[in-house]
Design an enzyme around this catalytic site. Structure first.
Site, PDB file in Angstrom:
ATOM      1  N   HIS A 128       0.844  -1.207   0.000  1.00 21.61           N
ATOM      2  CA  HIS A 128       0.000   0.000   0.000  1.00 21.61           C
ATOM      3  C   HIS A 128       0.883   1.263   0.000  1.00 21.61           C
ATOM      4  O   HIS A 128       0.655   2.183  -0.793  1.00 21.61           O
ATOM      5  CB  HIS A 128      -0.909  -0.031   1.239  1.00 21.61           C
ATOM      6  CG  HIS A 128      -1.715   1.215   1.455  1.00 21.61           C
ATOM      7  ND1 HIS A 128      -3.041   1.316   1.080  1.00 21.61           N
ATOM      8  CD2 HIS A 128      -1.390   2.418   2.005  1.00 21.61           C
ATOM      9  CE1 HIS A 128      -3.477   2.522   1.390  1.00 21.61           C
ATOM     10  NE2 HIS A 128      -2.501   3.214   1.956  1.00 21.61           N
ATOM     11  N   GLU A 129       1.880   1.273   0.859  1.00 19.28           N
ATOM     12  CA  GLU A 129       2.731   2.478   0.960  1.00 19.28           C
ATOM     13  C   GLU A 129       3.538   2.679  -0.329  1.00 19.28           C
ATOM     14  O   GLU A 129       3.655   3.804  -0.820  1.00 19.28           O
ATOM     15  CB  GLU A 129       3.658   2.382   2.175  1.00 19.28           C
ATOM     16  CG  GLU A 129       2.936   2.279   3.526  1.00 19.28           C
ATOM     17  CD  GLU A 129       1.947   3.410   3.797  1.00 19.28           C
ATOM     18  OE1 GLU A 129       2.130   4.499   3.230  1.00 19.28           O
ATOM     19  OE2 GLU A 129       0.985   3.185   4.553  1.00 19.28           O
ATOM     20  N   HIS A 172       1.456   4.291  -3.022  1.00 19.63           N
ATOM     21  CA  HIS A 172       1.341   5.756  -2.949  1.00 19.63           C
ATOM     22  C   HIS A 172       2.509   6.405  -3.705  1.00 19.63           C
ATOM     23  O   HIS A 172       2.335   7.422  -4.376  1.00 19.63           O
ATOM     24  CB  HIS A 172       1.379   6.242  -1.491  1.00 19.63           C
ATOM     25  CG  HIS A 172       0.067   6.149  -0.762  1.00 19.63           C
ATOM     26  ND1 HIS A 172      -1.108   6.635  -1.269  1.00 19.63           N
ATOM     27  CD2 HIS A 172      -0.235   5.635   0.461  1.00 19.63           C
ATOM     28  CE1 HIS A 172      -2.100   6.430  -0.394  1.00 19.63           C
ATOM     29  NE2 HIS A 172      -1.589   5.817   0.667  1.00 19.63           N
ATOM     30  N   GLU A 205      -6.352   6.623  -1.407  1.00 19.16           N
ATOM     31  CA  GLU A 205      -6.266   5.501  -0.463  1.00 19.16           C
ATOM     32  C   GLU A 205      -6.801   4.219  -1.113  1.00 19.16           C
ATOM     33  O   GLU A 205      -6.219   3.146  -0.966  1.00 19.16           O
ATOM     34  CB  GLU A 205      -7.037   5.807   0.830  1.00 19.16           C
ATOM     35  CG  GLU A 205      -6.365   6.858   1.714  1.00 19.16           C
ATOM     36  CD  GLU A 205      -4.968   6.468   2.193  1.00 19.16           C
ATOM     37  OE1 GLU A 205      -4.597   5.285   2.151  1.00 19.16           O
ATOM     38  OE2 GLU A 205      -4.220   7.377   2.594  1.00 19.16           O
TER      39      GLU A 205
HETATM   40 ZN   LIG Z   1      -2.461   5.250   2.425  1.00 24.66          ZN
END
Ligand SMILES: [Zn+2]
Length: 260
Positions: free
Chosen positions: A126-127, A130, A191
């Site tokens: 997830h990171e 981004h 997100e």
């Molecule tokens: Zn996030």
């Protein structure tokens, strides 16, 4: 370098063309090249590591796990970054981040919640997403056409020339660091994108994606005793449900559906 005049002109142009934040041009607005992003990411990384002054964990099973997961997710992302992986000794900080250019930090406080390598892969995926989706640079660029950004733009991509306030603005916009007192959530769109792209990276890296929704359910159970940032982020149960919906499709797309 970002020329302030060029940025100002482009900001005015976008502001003219794009009168609402749902405008597609605004959603993808990015004034930074990959190189400029990476430069800012690297500077923000040392700002955070020095500014927070927390010790690093540089050996042991947890450190080896963070580096192992990080390397696999990095390879799965296909991004050509100068990757760095740090495990920060901070049992009271359940968080992690990846700055543009592949500068990753995991705070040790997230490990009791992830509990296993697969869930850690979901967090790191997830990171990293981004960063590979340029969410930090987009947020800074959007800031330029709204309130905060022109002063940051005027300082170019050298944090050395920025005031402390500007530095904190950059660190917060890039979605990292705890010294500003809060972690700014990315937009709901960003997100959601990071959840989906991130779980694809985890699957591609050979991890079990079904540990991701379980992780979000554990986060939810922690409730108000959980990470402070939860209150400003999308509802963990919604994220778990969305992941359960998309995982079969991503497994199929990645050719992994038939594997146990
Ligand atoms: Zn996030």
């Amino acid at each position: 370098m970002i020329s302030p005049m060029r940025t100002l002109l482009r900001s005015l142009l976008v502001a003219t063309l794009c009168l609402s934040s749902s405008c597609e041009t605004y959603k993808r607005l990015n004034f930074y090249s990959e190189q400029e992003e990476a430069q800012l990411g690297e500077q923000a990384y040392s700002e955070i590591l020095q500014g927070e002054g927390k010790p690093l964990i540089t050996s042991g099973a947890n450190y080896e796990m963070v580096v192992r997961v990080g390397r696999k997710i990095a390879a799965a992302s296909g991004a050509n970054y100068q990757w760095e992986f740090k495990l920060i000794d901070a049992p009271d900080v359940p968080n992690a981040f990846c700055l543009p250019g592949g500068k990753i930090a995991v705070y040790s406080g997230i490990l009791p919640i992830t509990q296993n390598e697969h869930a850690l892969a979901a967090v790191m995926g997830h990171e990293v997403a981004h960063a590979t989706e340029h969410h930090g640079a987009i947020r800074m660029s959007q800031g330029m056409v709204t309130q905060l950004g022109l002063t940051i733009a005027a300082a170019g991509v050298s944090m050395a020339k920025m005031s402390d306030e500007q530095k904190m603005g950059v660190v917060a916009a890039l979605g990292a660091g705890t010294q500003v007192g809060l972690t700014l959530p990315f937009s709901r769109d960003h997100e959601r994108d990071a959840d989906i792209v991130g779980i694809r990276f985890a699957i591609r890296a050979g991890y079990d994606p079904w540990e991701a929704p379980k992780l979000w359910e554990r986060m939810n159970q922690l409730g108000s005793s959980g990470p402070g940032w939860l209150s400003t982020h999308p509802d963990p149960l919604e994220r778990a449900e969305k992941l359960r919906q998309v995982i079969p499709q991503i497994l199929a797309e990645e050719g992994k559906l038939k594997n146990p």
